[in-house]
Scaffold this motif. Structure first.
Motif, PDB file in Angstrom:
ATOM      1  N   PRO A   1      31.701  14.695  59.615  1.00  0.00           N
ATOM      2  CA  PRO A   1      33.097  15.157  59.675  1.00  0.00           C
ATOM      3  C   PRO A   1      33.938  14.725  58.479  1.00  0.00           C
ATOM      4  CG  PRO A   1      32.775  13.306  61.162  1.00  0.00           C
ATOM      5  CD  PRO A   1      31.415  13.670  60.631  1.00  0.00           C
ATOM      6  N   GLN A   2      33.597  13.617  57.826  1.00  0.00           N
ATOM      7  CA  GLN A   2      34.388  13.133  56.707  1.00  0.00           C
ATOM      8  C   GLN A   2      34.303  14.107  55.527  1.00  0.00           C
ATOM      9  OE1 GLN A   2      32.213  11.029  58.366  1.00  0.00           O
ATOM     10  NE2 GLN A   2      33.843  10.002  59.507  1.00  0.00           N
ATOM     11  N   ILE A   3      35.405  14.295  54.830  1.00  0.00           N
ATOM     12  CA  ILE A   3      35.466  15.270  53.736  1.00  0.00           C
ATOM     13  C   ILE A   3      34.696  14.800  52.511  1.00  0.00           C
ATOM     14  CG2 ILE A   3      36.999  16.421  52.080  1.00  0.00           C
ATOM     15  CD1 ILE A   3      39.110  16.540  54.272  1.00  0.00           C
ATOM     16  N   PHE A   4      34.925  13.561  52.114  1.00  0.00           N
ATOM     17  CA  PHE A   4      34.336  13.084  50.864  1.00  0.00           C
ATOM     18  C   PHE A   4      33.012  12.370  51.124  1.00  0.00           C
ATOM     19  CE2 PHE A   4      38.809  13.606  49.775  1.00  0.00           C
ATOM     20  CZ  PHE A   4      38.673  14.414  48.650  1.00  0.00           C
ATOM     21  N   VAL A   5      31.942  12.988  50.635  1.00  0.00           N
ATOM     22  CA  VAL A   5      30.590  12.481  50.852  1.00  0.00           C
ATOM     23  C   VAL A   5      29.852  12.381  49.515  1.00  0.00           C
ATOM     24  CG1 VAL A   5      30.455  13.447  53.176  1.00  0.00           C
ATOM     25  CG2 VAL A   5      29.680  14.804  51.215  1.00  0.00           C
ATOM     26  N   SER A   6      28.760  11.643  49.527  1.00  0.00           N
ATOM     27  CA  SER A   6      27.924  11.528  48.335  1.00  0.00           C
ATOM     28  C   SER A   6      27.136  12.820  48.155  1.00  0.00           C
ATOM     29  CB  SER A   6      26.962  10.352  48.487  1.00  0.00           C
ATOM     30  OG  SER A   6      25.995  10.631  49.491  1.00  0.00           O
ATOM     31  N   ASP A   7      26.414  12.935  47.035  1.00  0.00           N
ATOM     32  CA  ASP A   7      25.613  14.146  46.836  1.00  0.00           C
ATOM     33  C   ASP A   7      24.374  14.156  47.709  1.00  0.00           C
ATOM     34  OD1 ASP A   7      24.523  12.053  45.482  1.00  0.00           O
ATOM     35  OD2 ASP A   7      24.553  13.016  43.508  1.00  0.00           O
ATOM     36  N   GLU A   8      24.217  13.107  48.539  1.00  0.00           N
ATOM     37  CA  GLU A   8      23.149  13.076  49.536  1.00  0.00           C
ATOM     38  C   GLU A   8      23.689  13.316  50.940  1.00  0.00           C
ATOM     39  OE1 GLU A   8      21.213   9.344  49.062  1.00  0.00           O
ATOM     40  OE2 GLU A   8      20.243   9.887  47.174  1.00  0.00           O
ATOM     41  N   GLY A   9      25.006  13.461  51.055  1.00  0.00           N
ATOM     42  CA  GLY A   9      25.611  13.811  52.336  1.00  0.00           C
ATOM     43  C   GLY A   9      26.204  12.671  53.131  1.00  0.00           C
ATOM     44  N   ALA A  10      26.128  11.435  52.648  1.00  0.00           N
ATOM     45  CA  ALA A  10      26.687  10.298  53.387  1.00  0.00           C
ATOM     46  C   ALA A  10      28.152  10.102  53.045  1.00  0.00           C
ATOM     47  CB  ALA A  10      25.899   9.030  53.048  1.00  0.00           C
ATOM     48  N   PRO A  11      28.984   9.708  54.016  1.00  0.00           N
ATOM     49  CA  PRO A  11      30.400   9.457  53.725  1.00  0.00           C
ATOM     50  C   PRO A  11      30.550   8.382  52.653  1.00  0.00           C
ATOM     51  CG  PRO A  11      30.012   9.491  56.092  1.00  0.00           C
ATOM     52  CD  PRO A  11      28.666   9.484  55.444  1.00  0.00           C
ATOM     53  N   LEU A  12      31.484   8.573  51.736  1.00  0.00           N
ATOM     54  CA  LEU A  12      31.707   7.584  50.684  1.00  0.00           C
ATOM     55  C   LEU A  12      32.252   6.279  51.272  1.00  0.00           C
ATOM     56  CD1 LEU A  12      33.342   9.613  47.758  1.00  0.00           C
ATOM     57  CD2 LEU A  12      30.933   9.013  48.083  1.00  0.00           C
ATOM     58  N   SER A  13      31.932   5.180  50.626  1.00  0.00           N
ATOM     59  CA  SER A  13      32.412   3.858  51.033  1.00  0.00           C
ATOM     60  C   SER A  13      33.536   3.400  50.120  1.00  0.00           C
ATOM     61  CB  SER A  13      31.264   2.848  50.970  1.00  0.00           C
ATOM     62  OG  SER A  13      30.835   2.699  49.615  1.00  0.00           O
ATOM     63  N   HIS A  14      34.152   2.282  50.474  1.00  0.00           N
ATOM     64  CA  HIS A  14      35.178   1.693  49.603  1.00  0.00           C
ATOM     65  C   HIS A  14      34.600   1.407  48.219  1.00  0.00           C
ATOM     66  CE1 HIS A  14      36.938   0.697  53.595  1.00  0.00           C
ATOM     67  NE2 HIS A  14      38.087   0.835  52.961  1.00  0.00           N
ATOM     68  N   ALA A  15      33.371   0.875  48.205  1.00  0.00           N
ATOM     69  CA  ALA A  15      32.745   0.532  46.926  1.00  0.00           C
ATOM     70  C   ALA A  15      32.534   1.766  46.057  1.00  0.00           C
ATOM     71  CB  ALA A  15      31.412  -0.171  47.174  1.00  0.00           C
ATOM     72  N   SER A  16      32.289   2.918  46.686  1.00  0.00           N
ATOM     73  CA  SER A  16      32.093   4.158  45.934  1.00  0.00           C
ATOM     74  C   SER A  16      33.365   4.545  45.188  1.00  0.00           C
ATOM     75  CB  SER A  16      31.679   5.291  46.876  1.00  0.00           C
ATOM     76  OG  SER A  16      30.460   4.996  47.530  1.00  0.00           O
ATOM     77  N   ILE A  17      34.506   4.402  45.849  1.00  0.00           N
ATOM     78  CA  ILE A  17      35.784   4.712  45.197  1.00  0.00           C
ATOM     79  C   ILE A  17      36.049   3.719  44.067  1.00  0.00           C
ATOM     80  CG2 ILE A  17      38.269   4.951  45.520  1.00  0.00           C
ATOM     81  CD1 ILE A  17      36.711   7.117  46.886  1.00  0.00           C
ATOM     82  N   ASP A  18      35.766   2.450  44.320  1.00  0.00           N
ATOM     83  CA  ASP A  18      35.947   1.439  43.274  1.00  0.00           C
ATOM     84  C   ASP A  18      35.084   1.764  42.057  1.00  0.00           C
ATOM     85  OD1 ASP A  18      37.670   0.104  44.933  1.00  0.00           O
ATOM     86  OD2 ASP A  18      36.207  -1.371  45.597  1.00  0.00           O
ATOM     87  N   LYS A  19      33.874   2.248  42.313  1.00  0.00           N
ATOM     88  CA  LYS A  19      32.952   2.565  41.220  1.00  0.00           C
ATOM     89  C   LYS A  19      33.491   3.706  40.366  1.00  0.00           C
ATOM     90  CE  LYS A  19      28.107   3.686  40.287  1.00  0.00           C
ATOM     91  NZ  LYS A  19      26.780   3.980  40.886  1.00  0.00           N
ATOM     92  N   VAL A  20      34.122   4.687  40.990  1.00  0.00           N
ATOM     93  CA  VAL A  20      34.703   5.815  40.249  1.00  0.00           C
ATOM     94  C   VAL A  20      35.699   5.301  39.211  1.00  0.00           C
ATOM     95  CG1 VAL A  20      36.253   7.805  40.439  1.00  0.00           C
ATOM     96  CG2 VAL A  20      34.367   7.533  42.064  1.00  0.00           C
TER      97      VAL A  20
END
Length: 340
Positions: free
Chosen positions: A232-251
């Motif tokens: 249901p979450q909008i923002f996911v990885s290119d593998e389909g998992a919901p992004l985490s806080h660390a993912s946003i920090d990495k961006v």
């Protein structure tokens, strides 16, 4: 005391940077045993930076107050002799624990976080444009997703956790609006540390081009990832998992690393400061009164009607107005000096 020392040490980090060193056998994945707290290992060392001293101090004070309350609560069930021993132990332990609370100067505001200037914001949008040769990401999906999440942060002023918690069902299919809702420990969120909304539920209206880009991303780019269709979450990885806080920090870490022209303080929360400063500028240009502006901002940011949080997020704008007034005073002084 060893557990209290570890707790005081952990309070200087963000929750998502902590991990339990042994497997938790309980059914509550968000519970972390104090005695086993450690730092999460990550290749992005910069994303493990300590929280500011004011946040750490606030956490330790709340923890201390709760422990003092809980000790009294338990002590009320004991006999006089045991209650007195508990009170003495509590007093000794909390005195040592409170020594960890950092001193926060109310005068030290020169390095306080501020939003992006107009030039910095323009540079950021230029760099992250999916069609730009400056874009640091190679995969088309990642380019589009990262561009959109940064645009949403700038357009709405929402927090990182609120962005990560957005679900497709939160979007209004008939109007350019979305809802930011508080969800606690939802079963549809597989992340060990679930993003949360700290403010009140609210509805945000987006510019139609931004909303159109969001729906286009969902219906085309995101839909092409099969595993994401059940998430249901909008923002996911290119593998389909919901992004985490660390993912946003990495961006934002990658943006800071690749483009030295961008501020070294660039984080997702700087986007929130930027929104608030642009909000103040537009309100002034439109002739909105201070009272109406304050109420409108509180509504948009999910704060209570009498919240004073705006002062935290409008430092650049406030400093600018202060400089303008100060220069006007100096002009008056110059005029009087020249007469003499």
């Amino acid at each position: 005391m060893p557990e209290l020392d570890r707790l005081a040490s952990a309070a200087q980090y963000r929750v998502e940077d902590l991990e339990e060193l042994t497997e938790d056998t309980s059914n509550t994945p968000n519970v972390i045993r104090i005695s086993r707290i450690g730092l999460r290992k990550t290749k992005v060392a910069d994303s493990r930076a300590s929280v500011d001293a004011a946040t750490q101090a606030s956490r330790l004070r709340y923890i201390s107050d709760f422990l003092e309350f809980f000790s009294g609560y338990v002590g009320a069930t004991l006999c006089d002799a045991e209650r007195k021993r508990l009170e003495m132990s509590t007093s000794f332990a909390l005195k040592a624990f409170r020594e960890h609370i950092p001193t926060v100067s109310k005068r030290a505001k020169l390095n306080a976080r501020i939003g992006l200037s107009e030039q910095e914001q323009h540079r950021l949008l230029e760099v992250i444009n999916p069609e730009s040769s400056l874009n640091p990401w190679t995969r088309g999906y990642v380019r589009k997703r990262n561009w959109l999440l940064i645009v949403l942060l700038l357009a709405s002023g929402m927090r990182r956790g609120e962005l990560l918690g957005l679900q497709i069902g939160d979007l209004n299919a008939e109007a350019p609006k979305l809802r930011i809702l508080r969800r606690a420990d939802t079963e549809k969120d597989p992340r060990r540390i679930q993003p949360c909304t700290k403010t009140f539920d609210r509805e945000i209206e987006l510019a139609r081009p931004v909303m159109k880009a969001l729906w286009d991303f969902i219906n085309n780019d995101r839909r092409a990832i099969k595993r994401a269709r059940t998430v249901p979450q909008i923002f996911v990885s290119d593998e389909g998992a919901p992004l985490s806080h660390a993912s946003i920090d990495k961006v934002f870490f990658q943006l800071r690393s690749v483009f030295p022209g961008l501020p070294m303080t660039l984080t997702s929360h700087v986007m929130r400061h930027t929104w608030n400063e642009r909000f103040s500028e537009k309100a002034e240009a439109m002739g909105v009164s201070e009272t109406v502006e304050e109420r409108a901002r509180n509504s948009q940011q999910g704060w209570s009607d009498n919240s004073r949080m705006a002062a935290t997020y409008t430092r650049r704008y406030t400093a600018k107005k202060g400089r303008e007034v100060a220069l006007k005073l100096q002009e008056r002084l110059d005029a009087l000096t020249n007469k003499n």
